[in-house]
Motif scaffolding. Structure first.
Motif, PDB file in Angstrom:
ATOM      1  N   LEU A  13      40.182  50.367  38.984  1.00  8.22           N
ATOM      2  CA  LEU A  13      41.511  49.768  39.010  1.00  8.22           C
ATOM      3  C   LEU A  13      42.486  50.600  38.188  1.00  8.22           C
ATOM      4  N   LYS A  14      42.043  51.052  37.030  1.00 10.65           N
ATOM      5  CA  LYS A  14      42.903  51.881  36.183  1.00 10.65           C
ATOM      6  C   LYS A  14      43.255  53.201  36.875  1.00 10.65           C
ATOM      7  N   TRP A  22      52.486  52.661  44.589  1.00  9.55           N
ATOM      8  CA  TRP A  22      52.557  51.381  45.294  1.00  9.55           C
ATOM      9  C   TRP A  22      51.670  50.344  44.618  1.00  9.55           C
ATOM     10  N   ARG A  23      50.491  50.771  44.199  1.00 10.44           N
ATOM     11  CA  ARG A  23      49.574  49.836  43.546  1.00 10.44           C
ATOM     12  C   ARG A  23      50.151  49.360  42.219  1.00 10.44           C
ATOM     13  N   GLU A  84      38.353  45.174  47.871  1.00  6.73           N
ATOM     14  CA  GLU A  84      37.096  45.919  47.943  1.00  6.73           C
ATOM     15  C   GLU A  84      37.161  47.149  47.047  1.00  6.73           C
ATOM     16  N   THR A  85      37.785  46.997  45.845  1.00  7.96           N
ATOM     17  CA  THR A  85      37.820  48.122  44.921  1.00  7.96           C
ATOM     18  C   THR A  85      36.406  48.588  44.601  1.00  7.96           C
ATOM     19  N   VAL A  86      35.509  47.636  44.361  1.00  7.24           N
ATOM     20  CA  VAL A  86      34.092  47.949  44.184  1.00  7.24           C
ATOM     21  C   VAL A  86      33.422  47.736  45.539  1.00  7.24           C
ATOM     22  N   ASP A  87      33.316  48.798  46.306  1.00 11.02           N
ATOM     23  CA  ASP A  87      32.780  48.719  47.663  1.00 11.02           C
ATOM     24  C   ASP A  87      31.258  48.638  47.608  1.00 11.02           C
ATOM     25  N   GLY A 112      41.565  40.117  38.782  1.00 14.75           N
ATOM     26  CA  GLY A 112      42.732  40.392  39.605  1.00 14.75           C
ATOM     27  C   GLY A 112      43.694  39.231  39.461  1.00 14.75           C
ATOM     28  N   ILE A 113      44.869  39.386  40.008  1.00 20.57           N
ATOM     29  CA  ILE A 113      45.892  38.350  39.839  1.00 20.57           C
ATOM     30  C   ILE A 113      45.454  37.010  40.413  1.00 20.57           C
ATOM     31  N   PRO A 114      44.930  36.930  41.661  1.00 16.71           N
ATOM     32  CA  PRO A 114      44.511  35.619  42.175  1.00 16.71           C
ATOM     33  C   PRO A 114      43.395  34.989  41.348  1.00 16.71           C
ATOM     34  N   GLY A 115      42.382  35.804  40.963  1.00 14.95           N
ATOM     35  CA  GLY A 115      41.263  35.256  40.212  1.00 14.95           C
ATOM     36  C   GLY A 115      41.654  34.775  38.834  1.00 14.95           C
ATOM     37  N   VAL A 116      42.445  35.573  38.122  1.00 11.99           N
ATOM     38  CA  VAL A 116      42.874  35.173  36.778  1.00 11.99           C
ATOM     39  C   VAL A 116      43.774  33.951  36.846  1.00 11.99           C
TER      40      VAL A 116
END
Length: 531
Positions: A13-14, A22-23, A84-87, A112-116
């Motif tokens: 992610l970093k 964009w990210r 799917e950052t960790v594929d 991530g934003i939804p999970g947090v």
């Protein structure tokens, strides 16, 4: 293993934030938006605890968290996809089993934003039930399982649908299911909006009934446990808790099954191999030109690629939802809206052309190396789009007019459908040449996010639809005026066809010129991958 997967997620992610502007922009915008929603939700929960009676607060919390869980499922399938950052496929060459990966992938998926945001709001739910020790204990027990159910439901559903969409045998069924899911959600929203004129007693009865129903649905089993405990229904609370745990176990096992398959199938499927047949009807429809070749190739993608199929289902939901909600509305004045429902499909499905180039990925090198002109690329994609979506638009238009019985509006409806569709394709041809982004690779899950986090796709949609509406304003004004001056309906139909063709022609020309000046940049943009 959990620590390794979580650390890998944070590292990837970093790195993606450093590499993709964009990210980064998407993360900032999403973070601010998510923080606002979390603050509003916590304020609402605290207000329920302080000022609302216990039974009303419990009903609101059950209904709200059941809708939150359903929202994870709905938006994962139709809007945002899954991260799917960790594929998992990248672990295929390592000596690790699916069961060993699952805990780490679960926690990483919530980073991530939804999970947090979901976790914070779920923890705040404890405040809403802070009226007696038993309810507090029940809420504390339920929170981790409820949050896990949100993620598992979304991940399992997207995984199953991705597998279904990759099989041509079940593709059409999945397409219909996605459309029905969206239309059903819209119907519920419309019916909820119609309660504005109800009395307080009616609203209270409806709230109680809705919470009761939601509490016995899978999305509400766990969240309704503290409410049952607060009412003294310990036996019902235990039953719902057991049902919720059984659901989590079932989702866990289904996810493990598909995860294990992915670990031994690291190469993304590219569709079923078929012998190319000569002399197809579609081949004869297209001219024997480079643009015709592009049209035939992209038409095959529209039919076989799960990413395209999921997109069509998402666009088809718009008119279906409008038709369904207006049928559910007893107001007879809603019938004209049913007749004009296909206008939404003609407008928004056309701007999908603006995102088509990104789906090619590195395969766009075929166009560059062969010396294909930008105009031929743009025109070929318009050919395939019209070939597929033209009959669909015609069918939806006839159905909507038949259901509404508003056959006298045929000229106005056709003027908007044809005009805005052609305008949309022209605008999409131009906007699609302005910027591109790395989309999920061919054969991957249609619900997977790209490396850019989905923001450029959203911006492309907004710009394309905004330009299409702006250029279509004169046509829309003519159609509106035709309700008072009848002969303007025929004028609007002519203006829609001629004006749409003009916009389409210039969109192809200007978009083609733009592509020819920046083919190398296009290649770099669509080939970027998170790593």
């Amino acid at each position: 293993m959990v620590a390794i997967v979580v650390r890998l997620k944070l590292t990837l992610l970093k790195n993606s934030l450093r590499r993709s502007i964009w990210r980064t922009v998407g993360m900032i915008i999403g973070g601010v938006y998510g923080l606002g929603l979390v603050a509003a939700a916590i304020f609402g929960i605290v207000a329920l605890r302080l000022w609302a009676p216990a039974d009303i607060a419990a009903d609101v919390l059950v209904l709200a968290f059941a809708m939150l869980t359903g929202g994870w499922l709905f938006f994962s399938l139709l809007v945002f996809g899954v991260d799917e950052t960790v594929d998992p496929a990248k672990f295929a060459l390592l000596p690790v089993r699916a069961g060993e990966l699952q805990p780490g992938l679960l926690i990483a998926g919530l980073i991530g934003i939804p999970g947090v945001a979901t976790t914070l709001v779920a923890l705040a739910m404890i405040i809403g039930y802070a009226r007696d020790p038993a309810s507090i204990i029940a809420a504390v027990v339920v929170v981790p399982f409820g949050v896990a159910s949100c993620f598992l439901l979304a991940r399992t559903a997207t995984t199953v649908f991705a597998r279904v969409l990759s099989s041509r045998r079940f593709r059409d069924l999945a397409f219909v299911l996605l459309a029905v899911l969206g239309a059903g959600s819209a119907v519920l929203g419309n019916l909820s909006g119609g309660l504005a004129g109800a009395s307080l007693d009616q609203l209270r009865a409806i709230l109680g009934d809705s919470a009761e129903v939601a509490g016995w649905l899978p999305v509400g089993w766990l969240w309704s446990v503290p409410a049952e405990v607060g009412r003294g229904g310990y036996a019902v609370a235990v039953i719902k808790l057991l049902l919720g745990l059984a659901m989590i176990i079932g989702l866990w096992l289904v996810w493990r099954h598909f995860l294990a398959q992915r670990l031994v199938e690291p190469i993304e499927g590219g569709g079923e191999a078929r012998k190319v047949k000569q002399g197809r009807l579609v081949e004869r429809l297209y001219p024997a030109t480079p643009a015709g070749g592009v049209g035939f190739r992209t038409l095959i993608y529209w039919r076989r690629d799960p990413r395209y199929i999921a997109g069509i289902a998402g666009f088809l939901i718009l008119p279906l939802a409008l038709i369904a909600t207006q049928i559910a509305n007893p107001n007879a004045g809603s019938r004209p809206l049913i007749a004009f429902a296909p206008v939404l499909l003609g407008l928004f499905v056309s701007v999908s052309l603006a995102q088509d180039l990104s789906y090619d990925g590195s395969a766009i090198w075929l166009h560059i190396s062969s010396g294909l002109s930008g105009a031929d690329d743009r025109a070929g994609r318009v050919y395939s789009g019209l070939t597929l979506l033209g009959p669909l638009l015609l069918a939806v238009t006839v159905i909507s007019l038949a259901i509404s019985g508003q056959w006298h509006l045929t000229s106005q409806v056709l003027a908007l459908v044809v005009g805005l569709t052609l305008i949309g394709f022209g605008v999409g041809s131009f906007v699609g040449a302005l910027w591109q982004w790395p989309a999920p690779p061919p054969g991957s899950s249609p619900f997977q996010k790209g490396n850019s986090g989905g923001l450029p796709a959203l911006l492309s949609f907004l710009v394309s639809s905004g330009l299409s509406i702006g250029l279509g304003l004169p046509l829309i004004a003519l159609v509106v005026a035709s309700f008072w001056v009848g002969w303007l309906a025929a004028v609007a139909l002519v203006v829609g066809i001629v004006g749409g063709l003009v916009v389409l022609r210039y969109g192809i020309r200007l978009g083609g010129r733009r592509l020819e000046r920046r083919w190398p940049e296009v290649m770099a943009a669509v080939s970027e991958r998170a790593g």
